[in-house]
Design a protein around this motif. Structure first.
Motif, PDB file in Angstrom:
ATOM      1  N   GLU A 166      -5.093   4.236  -4.440  1.00 39.30           N
ATOM      2  CA  GLU A 166      -5.093   5.293  -3.441  1.00 39.30           C
ATOM      3  C   GLU A 166      -3.664   5.683  -3.067  1.00 39.30           C
ATOM      4  OE1 GLU A 166      -6.914   6.148   1.043  1.00 39.30           O
ATOM      5  OE2 GLU A 166      -7.425   4.309  -0.058  1.00 39.30           O
ATOM      6  N   GLU A 177       0.835  -1.185   0.000  1.00 38.67           N
ATOM      7  CA  GLU A 177       0.000   0.000   0.000  1.00 38.67           C
ATOM      8  C   GLU A 177       0.878   1.247   0.000  1.00 38.67           C
ATOM      9  OE1 GLU A 177      -3.274   0.040  -0.212  1.00 38.67           O
ATOM     10  OE2 GLU A 177      -3.419  -2.151  -0.218  1.00 38.67           O
ATOM     11  N   TYR A 178       0.290   2.362  -0.407  1.00 34.78           N
ATOM     12  CA  TYR A 178       1.041   3.617  -0.495  1.00 34.78           C
ATOM     13  C   TYR A 178       1.662   3.999   0.846  1.00 34.78           C
ATOM     14  CZ  TYR A 178       1.997   8.592  -1.141  1.00 34.78           C
ATOM     15  OH  TYR A 178       2.602   9.825  -1.194  1.00 34.78           O
TER      16      TYR A 178
END
Length: 483
Positions: A398, A348-349
């Motif tokens: 995202e 994930e970011y």
């Protein structure tokens, strides 16, 4: 080292100790123009440590800190030994399967039982290691000290791995474990991925370290011919007469000598050769290959021969001269095609890009694991590299989507067209900083990298990515999404 920031005396002793270790290494360097200066500094630092220890109150603090430090080291070393033991068990299990594969057979019942037992023992070791470490942790300071020590050990190990040619991340270990049995049988291997993702390094590691043979390496380019790769007749002077002699090329040498051949960027090679390659990929050790360039003379393929091919993603606007490989050619590799992702791919970011950070640290660490850049700098540049790699690879999720222009997001195109802070670029940048003797800052090196990007929109996107991590302040105020 234990966090001593709350006690100024201990903090000073820790800093003097670190500087003394660095100074001793310089003083011991034969031929260094600064060895004499370092020797003087060494004596001064040693005197400062002695003075701290002479004070009875300070001596008690230092003795207590050293005792605590010894406990940290014991816990970290015990944990690391368990990690290595578990890894060794898994490698033994892999070796059993690889040996059977090299003999072109499946595992017999006793071998299958041995493999299951070894892997089960490795799993138990890992579980016990975690449990024992949790039991020994006594407070936040102790935990942080153990984690810091384990990180330094891992950096030293990663440095040694890089010296052998490849950082063994989880992805790389998984590919090696799965691909090795097929390679020992002489089956071909295809490694696909974006630029700078260590495909060639992985191929070389498989050949040199895992197969134990020096490979022939052929770099793909558009005007290479089959004759150059396989062989051709050349005029030679023999006994005063000029005669035509057949000279084997790298592919034929690999066949006859029983060595792997690496076809780097195979999809940049001409169609004429790729048609010949279709047939070659079907051959295995022990079979014969008729050398068309030598009047069809047969050559028996020696054990140890295998084709390892690398290919960049088939994106023409990025990789000039790259053609789409035919389905027929790709099918020749069968189930031995592996996509090599960038480090930390799939995170994930907001996750910590540990593999990029480890790569950066290990590439500039000295033999003791000391790193020239600060932890903060390493973490920020590793995150910038991770984000750029994911944006280049087309992540629009995202966090990453803020670096993708609206037009590109609608079209489903990556946020970076041609440029990326790839793993090898990350290594080059931090090595430039670490090797500059303090004359080049990380910010300066990153600025040079961005200035060298030819694609205007890529320059802007990379600037925004780097600014998001605190670099290149005052540049690229507009974000791609505003376009």
């Amino acid at each position: 080292m234990l966090p001593f920031a709350d006690n100024p005396v201990l903090a000073e002793a820790a800093e003097v100790g670190r500087e003394l270790a660095r100074t001793r290494r310089v003083a011991a360097t034969i031929g260094s123009p600064r060895a004499a200066l370092a020797a003087d500094a060494q004596r001064s630092l040693e005197a400062r440590l002695e003075a701290l220890y002479e004070d009875p109150e300070t001596r008690g603090l230092l003795d207590g800190a050293l005792t605590a430090r010894a406990g940290v080291l014991r816990a970290a070393v015990e944990s690391w030994r368990s990690t290595l033991a578990a890894r060794e068990l898994r490698e033994q299990a892999t070796a059993v399967a690889t040996d059977a594969a090299s003999e072109r057979r499946s595992l017999i019942q006793s071998e299958a039982l041995l493999v299951a037992t070894l892997r089960g023992q490795a799993d138990r070791l890992e579980r016990d290691r975690s449990a024992r470490l949790a039991e020994r942790i006594d407070g936040e300071a102790f935990r942080d000290g153990v984690l810091e020590t384990l990180a330094a050990i891992r950096i030293r190990e990663a440095r040694a791995q890089l010296e052998r040619g490849l950082l063994l991340t989880g992805q790389m270990r998984a590919i090696i474990t799965e691909a090795l049995p097929a390679l020992t049988r002489g089956e071909p291997l295809l490694l696909l991925g974006e630029t700078g993702g260590a495909k060639t390094a992985l191929a070389e590691y498989l050949a040199r370290v895992e197969l134990g043979r020096e490979p022939e390496l052929v770099s793909g380019y558009g005007d290479i011919t089959s004759a150059q790769l396989i062989g051709s007749h050349e005029l030679r002077s023999v006994g005063g007469a000029t005669v035509s002699v057949f000279v084997a090329g790298p592919l034929l040498r690999a066949m006859t000598e029983g060595r792997p051949v690496i076809l780097d960027e195979v999809n940049a090679m001409p169609a004429e050769f790729l048609k010949r390659l279709n047939r070659i990929l079907q051959l295995r050790p022990g079979q014969q290959f008729g050398v068309q360039e030598n009047n069809g003379a047969p050559v028996t393929i020696a054990a140890g021969f295998a084709v390892l091919a690398t290919a960049n993603e088939q994106t023409p606007h990025r990789y000039r001269g790259i053609d789409r490989m035919s389905a027929e050619l790709v099918n020749r590799f069968g189930a031995n095609s592996y996509r090599v992702h960038y480090p930390d791919s799939g995170l994930e970011y907001t996750a910590t890009p540990r593999e990029n950070a480890l790569l950066a640290a290990a590439s500039i660490a000295d033999a003791s694991g000391e790193v020239a850049l600060s932890v903060d700098e390493l973490e920020r540049v590793a995150r910038a590299a991770f984000v750029s790699q994911q944006v280049f690879a087309g992540s629009h999720g995202e966090g990453f989507s803020r670096f993708v222009s609206t037009e590109r997001e609608i079209d489903g195109r990556p946020g970076l067209e041609e440029s990326v802070l790839a793993p090898r670029t990350l290594v080059a940048i931090v090595q430039k900083v670490a090797g500059s003797g303090g004359q080049v800052s990380l910010d300066q090196a990153l600025r040079r990298f961005v200035d060298g990007v030819m694609h205007a929109e890529d320059r802007q996107v990379l600037t925004v990515i780097l600014q998001s991590q605190g670099f290149l302040s005052g540049r690229g105020d507009e974000t791609p999404r505003s376009q």
